[in-house]
Design a protein around this motif. Structure first.
Motif, short mmCIF file in Angstrom:
data_model
loop_
_atom_site.label_atom_id
_atom_site.label_comp_id
_atom_site.label_asym_id
_atom_site.label_seq_id
_atom_site.Cartn_x
_atom_site.Cartn_y
_atom_site.Cartn_z
N GLU A 53 12.07 -8.68 -1.32
CA GLU A 53 12.44 -7.55 -2.17
C GLU A 53 12.22 -6.21 -1.48
O GLU A 53 13.09 -5.33 -1.52
CB GLU A 53 11.63 -7.59 -3.47
N HIS A 54 11.05 -6.04 -0.88
CA HIS A 54 10.67 -4.73 -0.37
C HIS A 54 11.00 -4.51 1.11
O HIS A 54 11.05 -3.37 1.57
CB HIS A 54 9.17 -4.50 -0.57
N GLU A 70 0.85 -1.18 0.00
CA GLU A 70 0.00 0.00 0.00
C GLU A 70 0.89 1.23 0.00
O GLU A 70 1.52 1.55 1.01
CB GLU A 70 -0.92 0.00 1.22
N ASN A 71 0.95 1.91 -1.15
CA ASN A 71 1.82 3.09 -1.30
C ASN A 71 3.26 2.72 -0.95
O ASN A 71 3.85 1.90 -1.61
CB ASN A 71 1.29 4.25 -0.45
N THR A 101 -3.73 -6.95 14.56
CA THR A 101 -4.27 -7.52 13.32
C THR A 101 -3.30 -7.46 12.15
O THR A 101 -3.34 -8.32 11.27
CB THR A 101 -5.56 -6.81 12.91
N ALA A 102 -2.42 -6.46 12.13
CA ALA A 102 -1.51 -6.30 11.00
C ALA A 102 -0.32 -5.44 11.42
O ALA A 102 -0.35 -4.75 12.45
CB ALA A 102 -2.21 -5.67 9.80
N VAL A 103 0.71 -5.49 10.60
CA VAL A 103 1.90 -4.68 10.80
C VAL A 103 2.24 -4.00 9.48
O VAL A 103 2.25 -4.66 8.43
CB VAL A 103 3.11 -5.53 11.26
N GLU A 104 2.49 -2.72 9.52
CA GLU A 104 2.87 -1.98 8.32
C GLU A 104 4.34 -1.59 8.41
O GLU A 104 4.78 -0.98 9.40
CB GLU A 104 2.01 -0.72 8.17
N VAL A 105 5.11 -1.97 7.40
CA VAL A 105 6.55 -1.68 7.38
C VAL A 105 6.88 -0.90 6.12
O VAL A 105 6.33 -1.17 5.04
CB VAL A 105 7.38 -2.97 7.45
N PRO A 106 7.77 0.09 6.21
CA PRO A 106 8.15 0.87 5.04
C PRO A 106 8.83 -0.01 3.98
O PRO A 106 9.58 -0.94 4.31
CB PRO A 106 9.12 1.91 5.59
#
Length: 292
Positions: free
Chosen positions: A89-90, A66-67, A168-173
């Motif tokens: 990769e990301h 996401e973005n 519920t989730a983890v957002e990583v750059p």
């Protein structure tokens, strides 16, 4: 040994999970992979009356870009951190750290969310989350809220999750441009808990000098220790032996480790400083090769 008697629940949706947690929060535990919870229950160190199995909750699964972030469901298995191409990769630091988690059987069942919510200060993934400035996405009776990783870990096995909340989730750059990462640790045996460890990400400019550093150490305090400000000693420079020596000393001066059964405080301090410098150097080497 065997666990004490409990009532088993297997809800299909997140709202049902939250309702079950809210009904008797002090007597209810969430079960994902069970790699941390089940041994504790077998030794009767935890005796929950209710066990909520979240493995059927679709909202807690998946990996989506996401973005400029990867959103990883809390049920993402440790083995997926190694196997999923988009993660390697990301956000390669997750894969680099996952190699050190237990053994293949543990990595197959253990989950990202379970490790983070368990908040073991010697575990790899909490340190990675702090290094990456990850965001924890949690849901509870009052809705969704987002918690920066460095605020999520409060103390030994303690997080800022409130009553009836679930991760519920983890957002990583997303790692892009000329950026590298590295994770290193020392344990008594491969697969054991770390006696000391370090995670680093490094960004470099066109002249190969360091433009940004993120750094954290594990197993040296009751939470992962964020050392990004300390690591600025290498910014604007290449990690020469003298620069790395200065970084090692700076890290050691900023740590006040707790001793463990297998490592004294002095050993942890000395080892963490060396690992931090090596992680920064390895991340820099990776960054200078990327998109060059």
């Amino acid at each position: 040994m065997k666990p004490s008697a409990f009532t088993y629940h297997r809800p299909d949706g997140l709202d049902e999970v939250i309702d079950l947690l809210g009904a008797s929060p002090d007597e209810t535990k969430v079960l994902a992979g069970g790699q941390s919870l089940v041994p504790v229950m077998n030794f009767r160190l935890a005796t929950p009356e209710h066990l909520v199995d979240v493995n059927s909750v679709a909202e807690m699964s998946g990996c989506v870009r996401e973005n400029h972030h990867l959103r990883l469901g809390a049920l993402t298995r440790h083995s997926e951190l190694l196997a999923r191409p988009e993660i390697r990769e990301h956000c390669p630091l997750l894969a680099q750290a996952a190699v050190f988690i237990g053994h293949p059987q543990i990595r197959t069942l253990g989950t990202l969310g379970g490790s983070l919510a368990h908040a073991d200060p010697s575990a790899e993934l909490p340190g990675v989350a702090v290094t990456l400035n990850a965001t924890m996405v949690v849901r509870g009776p009052e809705g969704e809220r987002r918690i920066p990783a460095h605020e999520f870990f409060v103390s030994h096995f303690t997080t800022s999750l409130e009553t009836a909340e679930v991760l519920t989730a983890v957002e990583v750059p997303v790692s892009d441009g000329r950026r590298g990462s590295a994770f290193l640790e020392v344990a008594a045996r491969y697969g054991d808990f770390a006696m000391a460890g370090a995670a680093a990400t490094v960004a470099v400019g066109e002249d190969d000098t360091v433009t940004e550093v993120q750094l954290a150490c594990i197993s040296v305090s009751d939470t992962p220790v964020r050392l990004s400000e300390v690591a600025t000693v290498v910014v604007g420079q290449r990690p020469t032996p003298d620069v790395l020596a200065a970084l090692t000393e700076s890290v050691q001066q900023n740590l006040d480790p707790l001793p463990s059964l297998k490592a004294s405080a002095a050993y942890k301090r000395r080892t963490a400083g060396v690992l931090a410098a090596r992680a920064v150097e390895r991340a820099w080497r990776q960054a200078t090769r990327r998109n060059s």
